[in-house]
Design a protein around this motif. Structure first.
Motif, short mmCIF file in Angstrom:
data_model
loop_
_atom_site.label_atom_id
_atom_site.label_comp_id
_atom_site.label_asym_id
_atom_site.label_seq_id
_atom_site.Cartn_x
_atom_site.Cartn_y
_atom_site.Cartn_z
N TRP A 43 0.73 -1.00 0.26
CA TRP A 43 -0.27 -0.41 0.09
C TRP A 43 0.61 1.60 0.10
O TRP A 43 0.67 2.57 -0.30
N ARG A 52 -4.84 4.23 -4.04
CA ARG A 52 -4.28 3.54 -2.58
C ARG A 52 -6.29 3.83 -2.31
O ARG A 52 -6.25 2.91 -1.42
N HIS A 53 -6.51 4.82 -2.63
CA HIS A 53 -8.35 4.89 -2.35
C HIS A 53 -8.67 3.25 -3.06
O HIS A 53 -9.89 2.29 -2.42
N SER A 56 -7.61 -0.07 -1.42
CA SER A 56 -7.90 0.07 0.11
C SER A 56 -10.42 -0.98 -0.38
O SER A 56 -10.48 -1.61 0.76
N SER A 59 -10.24 -4.18 -1.93
CA SER A 59 -9.26 -5.26 -0.54
C SER A 59 -9.67 -5.71 0.66
O SER A 59 -10.52 -6.66 1.19
N GLY A 60 -10.40 -4.35 0.86
CA GLY A 60 -11.97 -4.23 1.96
C GLY A 60 -12.92 -5.58 1.76
O GLY A 60 -13.17 -6.80 2.40
N SER A 188 -14.20 3.72 0.72
CA SER A 188 -12.28 3.28 0.82
C SER A 188 -12.12 3.45 2.00
O SER A 188 -11.18 2.37 2.32
N TRP A 189 -12.66 4.40 2.72
CA TRP A 189 -12.09 4.29 4.06
C TRP A 189 -13.16 3.46 4.90
O TRP A 189 -11.83 2.84 6.23
N PHE A 192 -11.50 -0.24 4.55
CA PHE A 192 -9.64 -0.10 4.58
C PHE A 192 -9.63 -1.48 5.32
O PHE A 192 -9.79 -1.87 6.74
N TYR A 207 -6.82 8.90 7.87
CA TYR A 207 -6.59 7.67 6.46
C TYR A 207 -5.96 8.94 5.68
O TYR A 207 -5.44 8.50 4.64
N VAL A 211 -2.83 8.12 2.85
CA VAL A 211 -3.76 8.08 1.13
C VAL A 211 -3.11 9.53 0.65
O VAL A 211 -1.83 9.14 -0.61
#
Length: 544
Positions: A43, A52-53, A56, A59-60, A188-189, A192, A207, A211
């Motif tokens: 990341w 990155r957003h 995240s 993946s989450g 995205s947050w 995470f 966060y 990012v």
């Protein structure tokens, strides 16, 4: 209901289950942590911003589908999407309590489903991520509310920040935001992956700074990363022999002397804590590796538990502050300090402390054991306030958090020495002394009003040069013992969970913890009243 994704995951992990002998939930957790560390390594090397957003978010979603299945993931979205709509339309920004109320009702409804279908069964279900999501959605609503209040106060003051801040704490001022994030950034947050299941629920501002960071995270973080990783691996020994509390019905155990039964339950609760230490330490390690949760001063947002400080705590206040730190911050800044204040003194009403403990109990679920557990913790906290106000600890000082620079530490020590010289002329303050930083902040941050009572916050200057003798050492051991014993007594109700088991585990030890509390609190209150009268009498005689 048939779920093809859950079916596929079960087939995928079957060889691992067969080899290790672990349950599906534990096996999924280990696989998820492996994926988490891969994500945490990659990341920080992605391009700041959208990459990155997106990583995240993807993946989450993968983590939730893998760990909980399709329907649970949809249930998760059923909380976060309406919450965002309420916030984005502006209503939630003006009335953050509405966001909190909606989140709690949704969470309790989900708890109710599992309470009915899996009563008393420990399992990994979607309520864990939902509990973290409640913290995130509620904190975002309050951060926007605070940001608007702060902006309005500056406008009214001619574009200059007012001398008296409208926000109660420096934490509120640091994390306040003025503009609602886009749905892409918000989701995205929320997703995470490192903190989605076990926390900590880092603030949105922390966060977003991770990012958007274009430079590499501190290289010094690797030392902290390996410390947390090793701790987590060591604590995983718990899963070799998980706690089995069925011994409370064993006739041999029941016939043992009371002291032995208390100690056996005490040791059992110490062992049980290892499973939390394992999950949190591994999550801490992944957060630090990813460079997330660093606020420019400390790793506050990345750390969920300070094991050594907790296990060596000689007062309940420290024990509570170092356990599940992410939730402690949420309860402190989004429940406790949001309560009504006394119009005359400006202080928060005393009932807010117990209200906060009860909110924590409800946030954990429907079981009555949670209400009893947190009620006992509240009473232990009352003992802390009374006892240590009359018998303060010599040379007590709060340790610096991870990430504090030595130069900052040296500056703070110089400041403390300067204050020590002026100690005779100084007036004791109801705030935390500047030489004793809040457990949630680095010394370089703006001092915030303490939520502790004046009795809890003795000035550091008084005890700087006091020598610690044998009596102080013995008293320290005594304080450490009663703190640990009472907390593990409270933890036993949390561990057994089912009400018949709660009654049984208390009956076998003759409800000793509540009996001690029932005696100690009135005695300390009488002692404090007598001491207060004596001090006022001495003060009046000096004035005459």
């Amino acid at each position: 209901m048939y779920d093809p994704i859950s079916e596929a995951v079960d087939q995928l992990i079957a060889p691992v289950k067969a080899y290790t002998g672990f349950s599906s939930d534990i096996t999924k957790s280990f696989v998820s942590f492996t994926f988490t560390f891969i994500f945490a390594f990659i990341w920080p090397h992605l391009k700041a911003g959208a990459q990155r957003h997106f990583s995240s978010l993807v993946s989450g979603v993968f983590m939730l589908l893998f760990s909980y299945g399709t329907y649970s993931t949809l249930a998760f979205l059923g909380l976060v999407i309406p919450s965002y709509i309420i916030i984005a339309c502006g209503f939630g920004q003006r009335h953050p309590l509405v966001v909190f109320a909606f989140n709690m009702v949704y969470l309790l409804t989900t708890f109710g489903y599992y309470y009915k279908t899996a009563y008393g069964v420990w399992q990994m279900d979607i309520t864990g991520p939902l509990m973290i999501a409640v913290q995130k959605c509620t904190s975002l609503a309050w951060n926007l509310f605070d940001g608007h209040r702060q902006s309005e106060s500056i406008k009214k003051n001619g574009g200059v920040p007012p001398e008296k801040p409208v926000l109660r704490t420096s934490h509120q001022r640091r994390v306040a935001i003025n503009e609602c994030p886009s749905f892409f950034k918000f989701i995205s947050w929320i997703f995470f992956p490192i903190s989605i299941s076990y926390g900590p629920s880092a603030e949105y501002s922390m966060y977003i700074s991770s990012v958007e960071r274009t430079t590499s995270p501190l290289k010094s973080r690797y030392k902290l990363f390996f410390e947390q990783l090793i701790l987590g691996i060591i604590c995983m020994v718990y899963f070799v022999k998980p706690t089995d509390t069925s011994f409370i019905y064993d006739e041999k155990f029941i016939q043992k002397p009371l002291i032995k039964k208390i100690l056996i339950i005490h040791i059992s609760m110490e062992w049980t804590r290892l499973k939390y230490y394992a999950a949190w330490s591994l999550t801490n390690a992944a957060m630090i590796l990813a460079g997330a949760g660093f606020d420019g001063h400390s790793w506050e947002g990345a750390i969920n538990c300070f094991i050594f400080r907790l296990e060596t705590a000689r007062r309940p206040r420290v024990f509570i502050a170092d356990w599940n730190c992410g939730t402690q911050r949420f309860l402190k800044y989004y429940i406790y300090v949001r309560g009504p204040t006394d119009k005359k003194t400006g202080q928060l009403h005393p009932f807010m402390q117990y209200t906060t403990f009860i909110v924590s109990a409800v946030w954990h679920g429907w079981y009555l054991a949670y209400s009893l557990h947190f009620s006992i913790l509240f009473l232990i906290n009352v003992i802390d306030r009374l006892y240590f106000s009359m018998f303060p600890i010599k040379n007590e000082k709060r340790p610096l958090l991870y990430g504090i620079k030595e130069t900052e530490k040296e500056l703070k020590e110089l400041e403390a020495k300067k204050k020590e010289k002026d100690a005779d002329a100084a007036t004791p303050s109801p705030l935390l002394p500047s030489s004793s930083p809040s457990p949630m902040y680095s010394p370089s941050m703006t001092s915030a009003p303490s939520l502790a009572t004046p009795a809890q916050t003795s000035t550091a200057t008084e005890a700087k040069n006091e020598k610690t003798g044998l009596f102080d050492v013995l008293r320290g051991i005594f304080d450490w013992m009663w703190t640990g014993l009472l907390f593990n007594y409270a933890a036993s109700t949390f561990a057994v969970l089912i009400w018949p088991d709660v009654l049984q585990i208390n009956r076998v030890v003759d409800w000793w913890g509540l009996k001690v509390i029932a005696v100690v609190i009135p005695v300390l209150m009488v002692m404090k009243t007598i001491k207060g009268k004596k001090q006022r009498k001495e003060k009046n005689s000096k004035e005459l």
